[in-house]
Design an enzyme around this catalytic site. Structure first.
Site: not given
Ligand code: NAD
Length: 370
Positions: A136, A223
């Site tokens: 999401k 959410y």
């Molecule tokens: P994060 O920043 O921790 O991770 C993002 C990943 O994408 C990193 O490993 C990064 O290296 C990679 N990446 C690849 N190309 C990139 C670019 N151009 N710019 C930046 N990063 C890049 O983020 P996250 O918190 O893991 O979130 C990722 C996704 O998961 C989002 O869509 C977020 O909304 C979702 N999320 C969902 C939940 C849930 O409870 N369902 C919780 C947190 C995040």
């Protein structure tokens, strides 16, 4: 699943329990009902913070396995390979990702990238004939969501949303209490989610509109929109919304820090919500003709705490990521259609509401939602 008989399991996933229906693809159990069949092999695409939670959940999963990874960082590939025993041939980067089409060991790609990259990787995964789960918010526009749905349909693969709360016992109960009108017609819902997104990493993609698509609404507000829709079992018809004052101007120059909105539903029920990056809030409250029900905390990874006007709510604290993957995996393993509440169409409905909320906040006018 230990206590679930083979018959109950098959009935739960919607398979007719007749001899002819028992295809070779149906998961098999030992006579102690421990699942020993083939697992759904998942490749995580994007190894950031949330992928870490999913990887841990997959260690507890009964029907799914962390079988592959997609990452642009060789050091992460090496670390994850060791930590989760991932075969070299199941490790991809963003350039060679499309070669996954030739990898029979991967059944599904789980896209956990920044929001604006969801569309590209969902479509590339679909073209590689892999089922997809996308985190999401589904994408950053409703148009993108529709293109993702179309691409998956065209490729004949299934697209699931990473909506972990759809399988969480407290939320299943909220949905029952609201939709079955256990306390009568719900009149008002207040559901909000916020946390402090600090200045530790000012370059974080959450602050960059081109990567996040928006601020707290996209990340947290989704959410609240979800909860109001599934508790009422209705689609909102109009919305008013207001951006709140920006308290950290250096971080929030591109996306909103916090926003508040009011959704109106066909029954006359109203949902008021706030998503915020400058304060902590995590609660759900619904008041109906004959009582109320609430959760606080309500949306985080738990444990949740809740009560109704009659009694406490007491459900097990589950691993939300493991449960979500298992519920999706069970269906895909037997080639059944995913239930509609967890498909891309559901993500699209939410995105249409998010777009209407932004339009209402930007114009100061009531916006109809179609
Ligand atoms: P994060 O920043 O921790 O991770 C993002 C990943 O994408 C990193 O490993 C990064 O290296 C990679 N990446 C690849 N190309 C990139 C670019 N151009 N710019 C930046 N990063 C890049 O983020 P996250 O918190 O893991 O979130 C990722 C996704 O998961 C989002 O869509 C977020 O909304 C979702 N999320 C969902 C939940 C849930 O409870 N369902 C919780 C947190 C995040």
């Amino acid at each position: 699943m230990k206590n679930l008989s083979r018959r109950t399991f098959l009935e739960k996933v919607g398979v007719a329990v007749g001899a002819s229906a028992l295809a070779a693809t149906i998961p098999s159990f030992t006579n102690t009902n421990v699942y020993e069949g083939r697992k759904l092999n998942i490749a995580l695409c994007g190894l950031g913070r949330y992928a870490g939670y999913l990887a841990e959940g997959l260690q507890e999963s009964k029907y799914c396995k962390l079988a592959g990874i997609v990452t642009g960082t060789p050091a992460k590939a090496e670390k994850w390979q060791k930590q989760y025993n991932i075969p070299e041939k199941n490790i991809y980067n963003y350039q060679n990702f499309d070669e996954i089409v030739n990898n029979k060991d991967i059944d599904l790609v789980y896209v956990v990238l920044p929001n604006a990259l969801h569309k590209e990787y969902v479509i590339r995964a679909a073209k590689a004939n892999k089922h997809v789960i996308v985190e999401k918010p589904m994408a950053v526009t409703a148009k993108d969501c529709q293109e993702m749905i179309d691409a998956c349909k065209k490729a004949g693969v299934q697209l699931a949303m990473g909506y972990r709360l759809h399988f969480e016992p407290y939320h299943i109960e909220l949905k029952r209490l609201g939709q079955e009108k256990v306390f009568g017609q719900v009149r008002l819902i207040e559901v909000s989610l916020g946390y402090k997104l600090g200045a530790e990493n000012p370059k974080d993609w959450h602050y960059v509109k081109a990567l996040s698509g928006g601020g707290s609404l996209m990340n947290l507000g989704v959410y609240c929109v979800q909860a109001s829709r599934y508790v009422l079992g209705e689609e909102p018809i109009s919305v008013t919304a207001q951006f709140m004052p920006v308290t950290n101007k250096s971080l929030f120059s591109e996306v909103e820090e916090s926003i508040t909105w009011q959704l109106v539903f066909p029954s006359g029920a109203v949902c008021t919500s706030t998503s915020a990056y400058n304060c902590g809030i995590d609660r759900f409250f619904a008041t109906a003709d004959d009582g109320f029900f609430e959760l606080n905390p309500a949306v985080s990874y738990g444990p949740f705490k809740g009560r109704t006007s009659k009694s406490e709510l007491n459900f097990p604290d589950i691993n939300q990521q493991a449960t979500q993957c298992d519920e999706i995996g069970k269906v895909l393993l037997i080639n059944k259609q995913l239930p509609s509440h967890i498909t891309g169409e559901e993500g699209l409905k939410d995105m249409k509401v998010l777009e209407a909320i932004y339009k209402a906040a930007n114009t100061g006018k009531k916006v109809s939602i179609i």
